[in-house]
Scaffold this active site. Structure first.
Site, short mmCIF file in Angstrom:
data_model
loop_
_atom_site.label_atom_id
_atom_site.label_comp_id
_atom_site.label_asym_id
_atom_site.label_seq_id
_atom_site.Cartn_x
_atom_site.Cartn_y
_atom_site.Cartn_z
N LYS A 84 21.75 11.31 4.18
CA LYS A 84 22.79 11.14 3.17
C LYS A 84 24.19 11.06 3.78
O LYS A 84 25.01 10.23 3.37
CB LYS A 84 22.73 12.30 2.17
CG LYS A 84 23.82 12.30 1.11
CD LYS A 84 23.61 11.22 0.06
CE LYS A 84 22.57 11.66 -0.95
NZ LYS A 84 22.46 10.71 -2.08
N ASP A 129 23.74 6.06 -2.94
CA ASP A 129 22.64 5.38 -2.26
C ASP A 129 22.47 3.94 -2.75
O ASP A 129 22.40 3.00 -1.95
CB ASP A 129 21.33 6.15 -2.44
CG ASP A 129 21.40 7.57 -1.92
OD1 ASP A 129 22.28 7.83 -1.07
OD2 ASP A 129 20.61 8.41 -2.36
N GLY A 182 7.12 25.26 14.25
CA GLY A 182 6.01 25.13 13.31
C GLY A 182 5.49 26.50 12.93
O GLY A 182 5.75 27.50 13.61
N HIS A 192 16.30 28.62 17.71
CA HIS A 192 16.50 27.33 17.02
C HIS A 192 17.94 26.84 17.21
O HIS A 192 18.85 27.25 16.47
CB HIS A 192 16.19 27.48 15.53
CG HIS A 192 14.74 27.64 15.23
ND1 HIS A 192 13.90 26.58 15.04
CD2 HIS A 192 13.97 28.75 15.14
CE1 HIS A 192 12.67 27.02 14.81
NE2 HIS A 192 12.68 28.34 14.87
N GLU A 205 19.08 24.03 16.45
CA GLU A 205 19.43 23.05 15.42
C GLU A 205 20.11 23.67 14.20
O GLU A 205 20.74 22.96 13.41
CB GLU A 205 18.20 22.25 14.98
CG GLU A 205 17.16 23.02 14.17
CD GLU A 205 16.14 23.74 15.02
OE1 GLU A 205 15.03 24.01 14.52
OE2 GLU A 205 16.44 24.06 16.20
N CYS A 238 10.93 26.67 19.84
CA CYS A 238 10.10 27.69 19.20
C CYS A 238 8.61 27.38 19.43
O CYS A 238 8.14 27.50 20.55
CB CYS A 238 10.44 27.81 17.71
SG CYS A 238 9.83 29.33 16.94
N TYR A 239 7.87 26.97 18.41
CA TYR A 239 6.46 26.60 18.60
C TYR A 239 6.35 25.52 19.67
O TYR A 239 5.42 25.53 20.49
CB TYR A 239 5.87 26.10 17.28
CG TYR A 239 4.40 25.68 17.37
CD1 TYR A 239 3.39 26.59 17.09
CD2 TYR A 239 4.05 24.38 17.73
CE1 TYR A 239 2.05 26.22 17.17
CE2 TYR A 239 2.73 24.00 17.82
CZ TYR A 239 1.72 24.92 17.53
OH TYR A 239 0.41 24.54 17.61
#
Length: 516
Positions: free
Chosen positions: A372, A230, A58, A172, A174, A85-86
Site C-alpha cells: 500500500k 488502489d 515460523g 526479528h 524486521e 528466528c526459525y
C-alpha cells in the site's frame, strides 16, 4: 512483471506472521523483494538469480516431524542467506548445529550484546535492543560457525558461517521494536549481497507502462473505480500506458462518505481525459438492503448488486477485452500457503470480484507486486491529487458495515454527518496523515441523555482511529483528549439523533479495524 535483470531478494516463507514485514523492510532499502513458498527448489532459485535469500521465521520447531524445510541445496548455491528466528535455526541445523527447546523462553524486547563486528552487524552499537519471540534456540554450533551476538539467555543470538555465506539472527530485525533492525537488513543487502538499490518507484512506473502496452496492445481496458487509492492508481497507470483506450466505471451505491462520489468524479475529470461512466445506483442498493442486519448478508448483497450493474455497463463499452483490478501484493501473498496446504483464494477486489470469468475479460493487475505505501508513492509520482492518494482506506461495502444493523437512508445521513466531523477535526489538528485509518461507527442502540433540560433517547456514535503500517496488526491512536472533546461536542450538537460519543481503544488483534 518485474524485469529479469532487476536485482531481487527472495524470502522463503515458513509461516511467519512477519513475512510481509521482511519484504517491506527490504524494499524500504531500495531492493525488490518477493515472498515465495519454502518449497521452492534450488534449481528454481538459481533460475530466478536473486542477490540474496532470507529464510523467514515460523511457528514450528525445526526438530519435530514434518516441520517445514527448504531444499538443502540452496546452501551450496553461493547466494548469501540470512536466517531469521526459525530460519536461523533451520539453516544452522542444515549445517550440523544442535537446536533444542530453551529452559527460559524469550519474548518481547531483549537486551543484546554484539561481540563480533561482522558485515551483518556493521555500524551497530555494542549494546542493542532486539525483539525476541522463541522457545527454541541453537545450543551447540560446529567449529565452522562464529557467534556474533548474545543475550542473557541466548548464547547465539546472531551467527555466521566461516566458509559459506550463511548468517542467522535469533531475533526479528524486521519489526520496529528491534531498534537498529533496518540497519541489519541494510547491511545484509549492501555489505553481504552487494546490492546497488535499483528498486525505485519511477522505474517501476516505466516497467509497468511497458508491460501494460505489451499485454493490451490496441484493446480496450475497463476499470472499476471505487474512490480508493488502489483503483485510482491502477486507472492512472493504465491511462499513462494506453490513453483513451481506457474506460472507467464508477458506481455510486449510496454507501459512500460525504461528497465522495462528487470528489472522485471531479478528480478524474480534472486530471485525465478518460471515458468515465458514473452510475447513480443509490436507490437500487438501498432497496436491496432494506430490512437486512446481518453483516455477511449485507456484504453479499452489495457485492452481487455491484457485479450486476458493472456487467450491464461494461456491455455498453465496445471492444472491451480487459478488466483492470487494483490487486496488491498482500492479496497475492495470501494465495501462497506456507505449509503446502490447499491454496487460499486471493482476496477479490471488492468492486469486481467474480467479473473476469463472467465477462470473458483478461485481467490487468499493474499493482500486484506492490504494498500500500508503494502504491501511494506511485500515485504521487503520477501526479494524482494528495487528497486522493492519502485518503484513508474504505471498505468495499462502504458505510453499510459501519452501520451496525439495518441500513436505511436516515441512518446513513446520521453516520455521514458524524464521520465528516471526525475527519474535519482530524485534518484541522494536522493528524490525518499520521493516522492510518479513522472513522465513525453508528451503533445499534440508543441511550438516555439530557438535551435542553429534556430527556433524550438517541443514537450512539463510536470513533475508531488506528495506527499501523501493514494493517495486519494495529494499535489505537492516542488522539489528544481536547481533540476528542471537540469531535464529541460537535457531533452531539450538530448531528441530529446523536446524544453520546464513545472512543474505541482496542488493538488488532484481538479486535479488527472495522466493526463488521
Amino acid at each position: 512483471m518485474i524485469e529479469e535483470n532487476k536485482e531481487k531478494v527472495l524470502i522463503l516463507d515458513f509461516g511467519s506472521q512477519y513475512a510481509q514485514l521482511i519484504a517491506r523492510r527490504v524494499r524500504e532499502n531500495n531492493v525488490f523483494s518477493e515472498i515465495v513458498s519454502h518449497k521452492i527448489t534450488a534449481e528454481q532459485i538459481q533460475k530466478a538469480n536473486p542477490k540474496g535469500i532470507i529464510l523467514s521465521g515460523g511457528p514450528a520447531s525445526v526438530y519435530v516431524k514434518n516441520a517445514p524445510r527448504c531444499d538443502e541445496e540452496i546452501i551450496e548455491l553461493g547466494i548469501p542467506i540470512l536466517g531469521i528466528c526459525y530460519g536461523m535455526q533451520l539453516g544452522c541445523q542444515m549445517l550440523q548445529a544442535t537446536i533444542q527447546p530453551t529452559n527460559t523462553r524469550e519474548y518481547g524486547r531483549t537486551a543484546c550484546t554484539v561481540n563480533n563486528t561482522s558485515k551483518l552487524l556493521k555500524s551497530l552499537s555494542k549494546d542493542i535492543t532486539v525483539w525476541m519471540s522463541h522457545g527454541d534456540q541453537v545450543v551447540e554450533l560446529p567449529e565452522e560457525f562464529e557467534s556474533l551476538a548474545i543475550t542473557h539467555n541466548c548464547p547465539f543470538a546472531a551467527v555466521k558461517h566461516k566458509t559459506k555465506s550463511f548468517y542467522g539472527v535469533q531475533f526479528h530485525p524486521e519489526v520496529t521494536h528491534t531498534l537498529q533492525g533496518s540497519q541489519i537488513i541494510r547491511n545484509f543487502l549492501y555489505e553481504i549481497c552487494a546490492c546497488t538499490g535499483d528498486w525505485q518507484m519511477h522505474s517501476y512506473i516505466d516497467t509497468s507502462v511497458a508491460d501494460i502496452r505489451k499485454q493490451v496492445k490496441d484493446g480496450r481496458v475497463v476499470c472499476g473505480l471505487s474512490g480508493g487509492v488502489d483503483s485510482a492508481v491502477t486507472a492512472a497507470l493504465i491511462h499513462k500506458a494506453i490513453g483513451n483506450h481506457l474506460s472507467c466505471i464508477f458506481v455510486d451505491n449510496g454507501l459512500l462518505r460525504n461528497y465522495e462520489a462528487e470528489e472522485v468524479i471531479k478528480s478524474f475529470k480534472d486530471n485525465f481525459t478518460v471515458d468515465l461512466h458514473a452510475i447513480d445506483a443509490r436507490d437500487r442498493f438501498l432497496n436491496k438492503l432494506k430490512g437486512v442486519a446481518d453483516p455477511e448478508k449485507k456484504r453479499k448483497i452489495i457485492g452481487h448488486e455491484f457485479i450486476e450493474i458493472f456487467k450491464e455497463e461494461a456491455k455498453k463499452i465496445s471492444q472491451a477485452k480487459f478488466l483492470a483490478q487494483g490487486t496488491l501484493y498482500p492479496d497475492v501473498i495470501e494465495s501462497i500457503p506456507a505449509h503446502g496446504g490447499p491454496t487460499v483464494t486471493i482476496k477479490s477486489h471488492h468492486n469486481v470480484g467474480g467479473l473476469p470469468a463472467e465477462l470473458g475479460f483478461d485481467l490487468v493487475e499493474p499493482l500486484r507486486f506492490l504494498f500500500k505505501d508503494e502504491v501511494r508513492k506511485i500515485g504521487e509520482e503520477l501526479g494524482l491529487p494528495e487528497e486522493l492518494v492519502w485518503r484513508h482506506p474504505f471498505p468495499g461495502p462502504g458505510l453499510a458495515i459501519r452501520i451496525i444493523g439495518e441500513v436505511a437512508k436516515p441512518r446513513l445521513d446520521i453516520l455521514r454527518n458524524a464521520d465528516k466531523i471526525v475527519i474535519d477535526e482530524i485534518r484541522k489538528a494536522g493528524l490525518y496523515r499520521s493516522i492510518a485509518q479513522c472513522f465513525a461507527v453508528l451503533l445499534p442502540m440508543s441511550t438516555v441523555g439530557v438535551m435542553g433540560d429534556e430527556r433524550s433517547y438517541e443514537n450512539v456514535i463510536a470513533i475508531r482511529a488506528v495506527e499501523t503500517t501493514d494493517f495486519m496488526t494495529a494499535d489505537w491512536c492516542h488522539i489528544p483528549h481536547e481533540i476528542l472533546g471537540i469531535i464529541s461536542s460537535r457531533i452531539i450538537n450538530e448531528v441530529k439523533g446523536i446524544n453520546r460519543v464513545v472512543y474505541d481503544v482496542s488493538t488488532k488483534p484481538p479486535s479488527t479495524i472495522e466493526w463488521e
